[in-house]
Design a protein around this motif. Sequence first.
Motif, PDB file in Angstrom:
ATOM      1  N   HIS A 177     -33.549 -11.549  28.558  1.00  0.00           N
ATOM      2  CA  HIS A 177     -33.623 -12.490  29.684  1.00  0.00           C
ATOM      3  C   HIS A 177     -33.466 -11.789  31.032  1.00  0.00           C
ATOM      4  N   LEU A 178     -33.086 -10.512  31.034  1.00  0.00           N
ATOM      5  CA  LEU A 178     -32.970  -9.775  32.300  1.00  0.00           C
ATOM      6  C   LEU A 178     -34.325  -9.259  32.785  1.00  0.00           C
ATOM      7  N   LYS A 179     -35.306  -9.220  31.861  1.00  0.00           N
ATOM      8  CA  LYS A 179     -36.584  -8.585  32.165  1.00  0.00           C
ATOM      9  C   LYS A 179     -37.276  -9.132  33.416  1.00  0.00           C
ATOM     10  N   PRO A 180     -37.392 -10.471  33.563  1.00  0.00           N
ATOM     11  CA  PRO A 180     -38.059 -10.975  34.780  1.00  0.00           C
ATOM     12  C   PRO A 180     -37.384 -10.472  36.056  1.00  0.00           C
ATOM     13  N   TYR A 181     -36.057 -10.441  36.079  1.00  0.00           N
ATOM     14  CA  TYR A 181     -35.377  -9.963  37.290  1.00  0.00           C
ATOM     15  C   TYR A 181     -35.635  -8.470  37.505  1.00  0.00           C
ATOM     16  N   LEU A 182     -35.518  -7.686  36.428  1.00  0.00           N
ATOM     17  CA  LEU A 182     -35.740  -6.242  36.552  1.00  0.00           C
ATOM     18  C   LEU A 182     -37.147  -5.956  37.073  1.00  0.00           C
ATOM     19  N   ALA A 183     -38.133  -6.747  36.614  1.00  0.00           N
ATOM     20  CA  ALA A 183     -39.511  -6.568  37.073  1.00  0.00           C
ATOM     21  C   ALA A 183     -39.630  -6.952  38.541  1.00  0.00           C
TER      22      ALA A 183
END
Lengths: 106, 242
Positions: free
Chosen positions: B109-115
């Motif tokens: 769930h962190l992926k969108p923010y990291l992107a």
Amino acid sequence: MNNTPFSMIMVLSLTTAALRLIPFILFKDTESAPKWIQQLGGKLAPALMGMLVVYCLKGTAILSRPFAIPEITSIALIVFLQWKKGNMLLSISTGTLCYMAFLHIL
Amino acid sequence: MKSGQNHLHNSRFGEALKVAFPKTIPVMTGYLFLGFSFALLLSKQGYGLEWSLLMSGCIYAGSLQFAALSWLSSGPDFLLTAALMAFLINARHLMYGISMIKPYKKMGHLKPYLAFALTDETYSLVCSGKVPEGINEKSYYFIISALDHLYWILGSALGSLAGHWLSLDLQGIEFSMTALFVVIVTEQWRNKQNRFGVMIGIETSFICLLLFGKSYFLIPSMILILFSLLIVKNPQEKENNA
């Protein structure tokens, strides 16, 4: 009321976010992404930065006093400092102060 | 049991913070300074703290935010030009994203923010795809991304407040924007492969400025730059291929 600034910020945010998220949504791994997308991304950056320099200077009057002397001198100073020292903070602050000093004197 | 797990989780986060924070210090100085300068210019145009927080929090792209300073009050018919500019200026992020697909694969769930938070500077810190031994990957990438984002927002907040509270004579401060792009171009120039692109950008937009005038030259410049880059071969590249 004029709400253009807010719309403008949303347009810029969504475009930027889309560019950052799209690779993760579209491609399974680095190898499956088309080469030309990667190459174009890399080629555009230097050209667009060159364009933005021209964009910043678009209002400079060359043919009337002070004949763009503040701009030319400050830019020469920035390029020299950045090329020799590579310290962004130093180059930007010295160059800007140089320009501001010119405006005070002239 | 639950508190034990929490403790374990916290100590892993703490360890990652200890390793990740020092790596972000160079970005901290740069982002505080640039965020500050950006918000100072923004506040000079009459936009307060809420605007600088909105821009730095949501757009989070330095060059674009500086370029956008003069577009904010330009009316709705400029929105399309702005979108095109944003796309071209930030197209390089496609490249960053593509190279981070694998390291960010298991970020959940962190992926969108990291992107979303993958700026030039953050990319330069995470692009090796290597996380120090024994450090939790998710925490490490998240801490680096979030700290950089915070530095940018903090710098912008301070710049906005300074612009509001200090009544200095700041005539000419807007030149810091020109200075930033001159610095970026100078850095690009170090790499011989970029020189062709820089020259195309400067020459094309200068000719368009003379032909179309300063209010209308951006769109033709962008179209011509795109065409030139697609059609004309970079002589430097040819040399390297031969």
